[in-house]
Design a protein around this motif. Sequence first.
Motif, short mmCIF file in Angstrom:
data_model
loop_
_atom_site.label_atom_id
_atom_site.label_comp_id
_atom_site.label_asym_id
_atom_site.label_seq_id
_atom_site.Cartn_x
_atom_site.Cartn_y
_atom_site.Cartn_z
N GLY A 79 0.84 -1.19 0.00
CA GLY A 79 0.00 0.00 0.00
C GLY A 79 0.87 1.24 0.00
O GLY A 79 2.09 1.16 0.22
N ALA A 80 0.27 2.39 -0.26
CA ALA A 80 1.03 3.63 -0.31
C ALA A 80 1.71 3.92 1.03
O ALA A 80 2.87 4.33 1.10
N THR A 81 0.99 3.68 2.12
CA THR A 81 1.52 3.82 3.48
C THR A 81 0.92 2.72 4.34
O THR A 81 0.01 2.00 3.92
N THR A 82 1.45 2.58 5.53
CA THR A 82 0.89 1.62 6.48
C THR A 82 0.72 2.31 7.83
O THR A 82 1.56 3.12 8.24
N LYS A 83 -0.36 1.98 8.52
CA LYS A 83 -0.59 2.55 9.84
C LYS A 83 0.12 1.76 10.93
O LYS A 83 0.17 2.18 12.08
N MET A 84 0.69 0.62 10.56
CA MET A 84 1.38 -0.21 11.54
C MET A 84 2.67 0.44 12.01
O MET A 84 3.31 1.21 11.27
N SER A 85 3.07 0.11 13.22
CA SER A 85 4.40 0.50 13.68
C SER A 85 5.42 -0.29 12.88
O SER A 85 5.09 -1.31 12.25
N ARG A 86 6.67 0.15 12.90
CA ARG A 86 7.70 -0.59 12.16
C ARG A 86 7.82 -2.02 12.70
O ARG A 86 7.96 -2.98 11.93
N GLU A 87 7.75 -2.19 14.00
CA GLU A 87 7.85 -3.53 14.60
C GLU A 87 6.73 -4.44 14.11
O GLU A 87 6.98 -5.60 13.75
#
Length: 235
Positions: A126-134
């Motif tokens: 996806g263009a961005t992710t709302k997840m943390s890097r971990e």
Amino acid sequence: MKKGEKRMKKTIFAALAASFVFGIGLAAFGARADIVPWTVPARRTLFVSAWNTRIRLQAPQNMCFVDKTMAAQNQDWINMKDFAEQNNDQVLLAGFMDCGQIDGVASWGEKTPDYGIVTWLDPAIGATTKMSREDYLDMREASFRNYAQTRFPGLKAENVHRTADAVAVILTGNLMKPGDDPGVKHQAAAIIATTTLRHVPVEFTLYYGGKNVPDKEALANIADTFARQMILLNH
């Protein structure tokens, strides 16, 4: 007005004009991520955009970013883009090569030069992710070895190398160079890794071939250093 004063005014005006032109050049360089002059050290630093997110990248030591607008480097860019976007699941953001090979010294028809790419994983993730890097790395870790193997089927994928910064896989083995006789293979290695930069999912690939292929320990260190560097640049 005295002649001396006239000459002084002309000199000042010329200096201001030169400064203005130089300033325009710097502004244009900052605005155009795909144009990086050959003659300045800043060619190792690049700003790119992933949709509306600005990302700063820096090429590894002794490598320079490919400038697709330069005739001598355009084929380098096309080859990297073809590899990066072969499955239409990601977008090439930047490519870099050994600074001594970048202007066509090494022919891709005779050998594959050492190179690296950075891609934006849109639409794969996806263009961005709302997840943390971990959390993002947790999601990618289980399947990343199999995925990396599909990118370089001629090399053997090692176990996943996981840090707080990235998930990476090292691939090693022997590959036939373009144009070589059948059965003649040469040592090669690659790193494929993924992380997030400002919540943008990215992947980086580095390829090495020939006599000076780094060993597995060195490749792991390269992956760790490059991932950490990208994260620090985009903190």
